[in-house]
Scaffold this active site. Structure first.
Site, PDB file in Angstrom:
ATOM      1  N   HIS A  25       0.744  -1.211   0.726  1.00 14.46           N
ATOM      2  CA  HIS A  25      -0.105  -0.220   0.216  1.00 14.46           C
ATOM      3  C   HIS A  25       1.034   0.995  -0.388  1.00 14.46           C
ATOM      4  O   HIS A  25       2.507   1.704   0.573  1.00 14.46           O
ATOM      5  CB  HIS A  25      -1.569  -0.389   0.992  1.00 14.46           C
ATOM      6  CG  HIS A  25      -2.087  -0.994   1.117  1.00 14.46           C
ATOM      7  ND1 HIS A  25      -3.255  -0.372   0.098  1.00 14.46           N
ATOM      8  CD2 HIS A  25      -2.635  -1.795   2.049  1.00 14.46           C
ATOM      9  CE1 HIS A  25      -4.356  -1.667   0.008  1.00 14.46           C
ATOM     10  NE2 HIS A  25      -3.345  -2.855   1.573  1.00 14.46           N
TER      11      HIS A  25
ATOM     12  N   CYS B 165       0.635   2.199  -5.714  1.00 16.38           N
ATOM     13  CA  CYS B 165      -1.000   2.842  -6.340  1.00 16.38           C
ATOM     14  C   CYS B 165       0.002   4.240  -6.542  1.00 16.38           C
ATOM     15  O   CYS B 165       0.276   4.447  -6.383  1.00 16.38           O
ATOM     16  CB  CYS B 165      -1.991   3.440  -5.113  1.00 16.38           C
ATOM     17  SG  CYS B 165      -3.499   1.369  -4.452  1.00 16.38           S
TER      18      CYS B 165
ATOM     19  N   ARG C 131      -0.770   2.258 -11.873  1.00 12.36           N
ATOM     20  CA  ARG C 131      -0.209   1.551 -10.443  1.00 12.36           C
ATOM     21  C   ARG C 131       1.351   2.233 -10.362  1.00 12.36           C
ATOM     22  O   ARG C 131       1.982   2.011 -11.918  1.00 12.36           O
ATOM     23  CB  ARG C 131      -0.005   0.079 -10.872  1.00 12.36           C
ATOM     24  CG  ARG C 131      -0.866  -0.872 -10.533  1.00 12.36           C
ATOM     25  CD  ARG C 131      -1.223  -0.633  -8.432  1.00 12.36           C
ATOM     26  NE  ARG C 131      -2.478  -1.858  -8.001  1.00 12.36           N
ATOM     27  CZ  ARG C 131      -3.689  -1.059  -8.678  1.00 12.36           C
ATOM     28  NH1 ARG C 131      -3.873  -0.172  -8.860  1.00 12.36           N
ATOM     29  NH2 ARG C 131      -4.753  -1.900  -7.725  1.00 12.36           N
TER      30      ARG C 131
END
Length: 224
Positions: free
Chosen positions: A123, A201, A210
């Site tokens: 993340h 991300c 991405r």
């Protein structure tokens, strides 16, 4: 009270109730946003510490396969540019549970030190945000992968924000990623390499694209 006064009074009460509903809804939305931005990260950082401690204890007692409550674990990641205390566990798979406790290892990709592509997801915001600062990484930065037996050192061959692709671009996890865009960022197109790929991300609050960083193995040594 006249009919007109009653109507005005009822109208004010309806407006007051609607206002209360809007205030409550606003507070709920703010609470949800605060939880996503801060609460999930606090919880995930605790999970990262728990998983890291479990891995280190297991290795110390001679266990080769480490099971945590967040999934099967195989390695720890250190990125010197992110600080001396940066040590994040690698969990098998990319489920929400795995990514909520560290890096997720894409199933079917190479294991640490193997020929092929050791592909990881993490993340960038919320849930521990292990790759929040990925754009700060530069070619040559080290990614250290610790296993029970060895320490593998990869050096990045691309910067953290050099490549942004749609989330559907699964080529980045191939054994030898080959960018379909001529002249695009990719590893050196030589078979038999031992590569690492970091994915996260590209936008802090969207997940359509991405950000990708590639690296290659430059050294390995026993950990004990």
């Amino acid at each position: 009270m006249s009919t007109e006064s009653q109507s005005q009074h009822q109208g004010r009460r309806s407006l007051f109730r609607a206002g209360i509903v809007m205030v409550v809804a606003g507070l709920l939305i703010l609470g949800y946003v605060a939880w996503e931005l801060y609460g999930t990260t606090i919880v995930s950082k605790q999970r990262q510490r728990e998983a890291t401690s479990r891995i280190e204890q297991a290795w110390g007692s001679g266990e080769t396969e480490v099971s945590t409550e967040f999934g099967s674990a195989e390695a720890l990641i250190e990125i010197p540019r992110f600080g001396d205390d940066y040590r994040i566990p690698v969990l098998e798979g990319t489920s929400d549970r795995a990514l909520g406790a560290g890096f997720g290892h894409f199933e079917g990709t190479a294991d640490p030190g193997e020929v092929g592509n050791f592909a990881l997801a993490g993340h960038r915001v919320t849930h521990g945000e292990p790759l929040r600062d990925l754009p700060e990484l530069r070619p040559g930065d080290e990614i250290r992968v610790l296993t029970r037996e060895k320490r593998y050192v990869y050096a990045l061959t691309s910067g953290g924000d050099d490549l942004i692709v749609p989330f559907t671009s699964i080529w980045v996890t191939d054994p030898l990623p080959d960018n379909p865009e001529r002249g695009g960022v990719e590893p050196e197109q030589v078979e038999g390499q031992r590569l690492i790929t970091l994915t996260t991300c590209s936008e802090l609050f969207h997940t359509d694209n991405r950000m990708i960083a590639f690296g290659k193995l430059v050294s390995e040594e026993p950990t004990r």
